[in-house]
Design an enzyme around this catalytic site. Structure first.
Site, PDB file in Angstrom:
ATOM      1  N   GLU A 156      33.461   9.817  24.279  1.00 53.31           N
ATOM      2  CA  GLU A 156      32.258  10.146  23.889  1.00 53.31           C
ATOM      3  C   GLU A 156      31.586  10.988  25.110  1.00 53.31           C
ATOM      4  O   GLU A 156      30.682  11.965  24.859  1.00 53.31           O
ATOM      5  CB  GLU A 156      31.212   8.893  23.316  1.00 53.31           C
ATOM      6  CG  GLU A 156      32.055   8.488  22.264  1.00 53.31           C
ATOM      7  CD  GLU A 156      32.858   7.262  22.505  1.00 53.31           C
ATOM      8  OE1 GLU A 156      33.662   7.394  23.436  1.00 53.31           O
ATOM      9  OE2 GLU A 156      33.061   6.418  21.392  1.00 53.31           O
ATOM     10  N   GLY A 204      30.581  -2.536  33.658  1.00 55.47           N
ATOM     11  CA  GLY A 204      29.721  -1.601  33.093  1.00 55.47           C
ATOM     12  C   GLY A 204      28.425  -2.160  32.314  1.00 55.47           C
ATOM     13  O   GLY A 204      27.299  -1.669  32.448  1.00 55.47           O
ATOM     14  N   ARG A 205      28.647  -3.408  31.675  1.00 57.67           N
ATOM     15  CA  ARG A 205      27.425  -3.951  30.895  1.00 57.67           C
ATOM     16  C   ARG A 205      26.676  -4.671  31.898  1.00 57.67           C
ATOM     17  O   ARG A 205      25.614  -5.382  31.853  1.00 57.67           O
ATOM     18  CB  ARG A 205      27.596  -4.831  30.129  1.00 57.67           C
ATOM     19  CG  ARG A 205      28.839  -5.811  30.026  1.00 57.67           C
ATOM     20  CD  ARG A 205      29.723  -6.325  28.884  1.00 57.67           C
ATOM     21  NE  ARG A 205      30.529  -7.335  29.432  1.00 57.67           N
ATOM     22  CZ  ARG A 205      31.958  -6.971  29.349  1.00 57.67           C
ATOM     23  NH1 ARG A 205      32.069  -5.689  29.442  1.00 57.67           N
ATOM     24  NH2 ARG A 205      32.604  -7.753  29.684  1.00 57.67           N
TER      25      ARG A 205
HETATM   26  O1  F6P Z   1      34.356   0.919  25.377  1.00 55.95           O
HETATM   27  C1  F6P Z   1      33.437  -0.106  25.984  1.00 55.95           C
HETATM   28  C2  F6P Z   1      33.258   0.554  27.448  1.00 55.95           C
HETATM   29  O2  F6P Z   1      34.437   0.446  28.398  1.00 55.95           O
HETATM   30  C3  F6P Z   1      32.072  -0.447  27.981  1.00 55.95           C
HETATM   31  O3  F6P Z   1      32.650  -1.558  28.352  1.00 55.95           O
HETATM   32  C4  F6P Z   1      31.492   0.625  28.940  1.00 55.95           C
HETATM   33  O4  F6P Z   1      30.309   0.252  29.151  1.00 55.95           O
HETATM   34  C5  F6P Z   1      31.587   1.888  27.948  1.00 55.95           C
HETATM   35  O5  F6P Z   1      32.697   1.794  27.376  1.00 55.95           O
HETATM   36  C6  F6P Z   1      31.340   3.330  29.074  1.00 55.95           C
HETATM   37  O6  F6P Z   1      32.485   3.255  29.876  1.00 55.95           O
HETATM   38  P1  F6P Z   1      32.415   4.216  31.056  1.00 55.95           P
HETATM   39  O7  F6P Z   1      31.079   3.914  31.903  1.00 55.95           O
HETATM   40  O8  F6P Z   1      33.628   4.034  31.869  1.00 55.95           O
HETATM   41  O9  F6P Z   1      32.037   5.561  30.366  1.00 55.95           O
END
Ligand code: F6P
Length: 550
Positions: free
Chosen positions: A214, A269-270
């Site tokens: 995304e 990430g979280r």
């Molecule tokens: O799909 C879940 C996830 O991996 C989360 O744990 C994370 O916060 C998010 O996608 C975004 O990941 P990134 O910062 O690598 O784009």
């Protein structure tokens, strides 16, 4: 190392027995029998006041829960996290969001390297960059000031920044616009940028991995949008910065490493809103306020690390969560902040809590024999009172609530803050004490309506109060939930720091994308429902009259 099954531990069994014997006691009776109840079940630390006296507990409940925490190794696991041990075992990583807010000079090592020094180097670079953008030293390629910040990310690379921007909007630069794009639905990007001048717009591409579908799709859309308006590749350097742990991918995308702000694999990430992922927050509120927020996080970290279990806010919140989840069998938790600035707080908590503790196997890979993370949801008060509170008051399920409020408003308007806070206080009281049929009758209610107007009460809630929604207060509040989530995970013996559950959907989406794009339908090998959905989607997409009307 294999640990004993949680439910066979004597401490768990003791809690089960205790619940069977006294779990149905009514809060009405508990308060009537003990005038000191509110004092005894209230704890204050780091400027947060937690009243948990309206939980369905007595002294013995708390004692048994603490014993459970001790036998599950909560104190040891807290120290292991602070030492930088690889407690995220399935990903073999340390879990060191606490290092993101450790004061300069403190030492926390990962593989012999002092990470606090690295954190502070990045923070200083962020501060320098933010000052330049805020004071107009950093200009767009055409020489115009940057007035629009568009942060592109998803999950932990979006929810924290959005929440923090909204929560601290009062402290933000009002002459700049902050937009957030997360959804791969093109609408998100188009709506966020439709009224922006590219010459005045800075994109922050936030992605730990820099491979998330995304985010990379939206980042490419942003690149195309900028190039279309500016007409030159040279514009990228002045209008794109990246926040990531993957320097290689950032460079491949075309962002110079001088314009990349780093974070590390030991930041989940979280758990990253106070890392460089918070660049948009710092741009909005300025480096000083950002550091005040970090100080708030750190104050709660120190409290968590050193306070005894019985006065430890995150531990208490976690023990109550386990009690409600596993003994009262409450499957959800409503978080209701009585502050409009916290309108995205629950959305942020949903990832923090559910991606962390939505797990079905223990650390050693065995199926759990008990419920783990509950579903978190909520909306700000008093709005929620006029939508879902009916079910919380009179429905057939127990929904424990966390009410969050502040002594002082950021926008005083007549007596509106008193009205707001009166509502917060009244909800906890109504949930706990309810209204008996006799009370309803005494009001002269028609007998047929008595059952409808009766409130059984005995519905648990926490109330968290702070003086004012400052950057510092936000830091303490977020750290409170972060650590509470961790302690719950320790008791449930799960890995609160991995997220394997998001992988399958991603893999299948990749396969499906490949089946949607070709002109002619490829051979489909899914189940009959999925095959039919793919066919129907393609038909609707390709039809000249998708609504069925010419
Ligand atoms: O799909 C879940 C996830 O991996 C989360 O744990 C994370 O916060 C998010 O996608 C975004 O990941 P990134 O910062 O690598 O784009």
């Amino acid at each position: 190392m294999t640990s004993p099954d949680l439910v066979t531990r004597p401490q768990w069994q003791a809690l089960k027995k205790h619940f069977a014997q006294s779990g149905q006691q009514h809060l009405r009776d508990l308060f009537a029998a003990d005038s000191t109840r509110s004092e005894r079940f209230t704890v204050e630390a780091c400027g947060l006041y937690l009243d948990y006296s309206k939980q369905r507990i007595v002294d013995q409940t708390m004692r048994l829960l603490r014993e459970l925490a001790e036998c599950c190794g909560v104190p040891e696991r807290i120290q292991a996290m602070f030492r930088g041990e690889r407690i995220n075992t399935t990903e073999k990583r340390a879990v060191l969001h606490i290092a993101l807010r450790a004061p300069a000079g403190e030492k926390i090592s990962v593989d012999g390297r002092d990470v606090v020094e690295d954190v502070n180097t990045v923070l200083d670079r962020m501060a320098e960059f933010c000052e330049q953008v805020r004071d107009g030293t950093w200009l767009g390629h055409s020489g115009k000031r940057i007035r629009n910040i568009v942060s592109i990310g998803i999950g932990g690379s979006d929810l924290g920044p959005v929440m923090a921007y909204e929560a601290l909007r009062h402290y933000s630069r009002r002459d700049m616009r902050f937009r957030f794009v997360s959804n791969v639905d093109g609408t998100d990007f188009v709506e966020a940028t439709h009224d922006l001048d590219a010459n005045e717009t800075l994109f922050i591409i936030c992605s730990k991995t820099f491979t998330t579908l995304e985010t990379m799709t939206n980042a490419h859309a942003a690149r195309a949008w900028l190039l279309k308006q500016s007409g030159t590749e040279h514009a990228i350097a002045k209008h794109f910065v990246a926040v990531s742990s993957n320097a290689e991918e950032v460079q491949k995308f075309g962002i110079d490493s001088a314009h990349m702000f780093r974070f590390w694999d030991w930041v989940g990430g979280r758990y990253s809103m106070d890392s460089a992922i918070g660049l948009s927050t710092m741009l909005a509120i300025g480096p000083d306020h950002f550091r005040q927020m970090l100080a708030g996080f750190h104050a709660m970290d120190e409290h968590f690390r050193s306070a005894p279990l019985e006065r430890n806010l995150p531990v208490l919140m976690a023990l109550l969560a386990v009690w409600n989840n596993n003994f009262l069998a409450a499957a959800t938790v409503a978080v209701v902040p009585y502050d409009q600035y916290l309108k995205r707080f629950t959305a942020y908590l949903q990832q923090l809590t559910m991606e962390s503790n939505g797990k079905h196997v223990t650390l050693d890979g065995k199926q759990v024999g008990y419920a783990t993370g509950p579903v978190y949801w909520g909306e700000p008060g008093s709005n929620g009172q006029h939508s879902f509170f009916q079910l919380i008051h009179q429905g057939t399920r127990i929904v424990p609530c966390d009410f969050i409020g502040f002594g002082q408003p950021l926008n005083a308007l007549g007596d509106q803050h008193d009205v707001l806070m009166a509502n917060l206080i009244a909800q906890g009281e109504a949930l706990a004490f309810g209204k008996t049929a006799d009370q309803v009758r005494a009001e002269g209610t028609d007998e047929a309506l008595v059952p409808h107007r009766t409130f059984e009460g005995n519905r648990p809630s926490n109330t968290i109060l702070a003086a004012k929604l400052t950057p510092h207060a936000l830091g303490t509040l977020v750290a409170l939930y972060e650590h509470s989530v961790f302690v719950q995970g320790v008791i449930w013996n799960i890995d609160s720091f991995d997220q394997w559950g998001v992988e399958l959907g991603k893999q299948l989406a990749r396969k499906t994308i490949a089946e949607l794009s070709p002109k002619t339908l490829p051979n489909l090998s899914h189940d009959s429902s999925t095959n039919a959905l793919i066919r129907r989607y393609r038909q609707l997409r390709d039809s000249d009259h998708p609504g069925g009307v010419a």
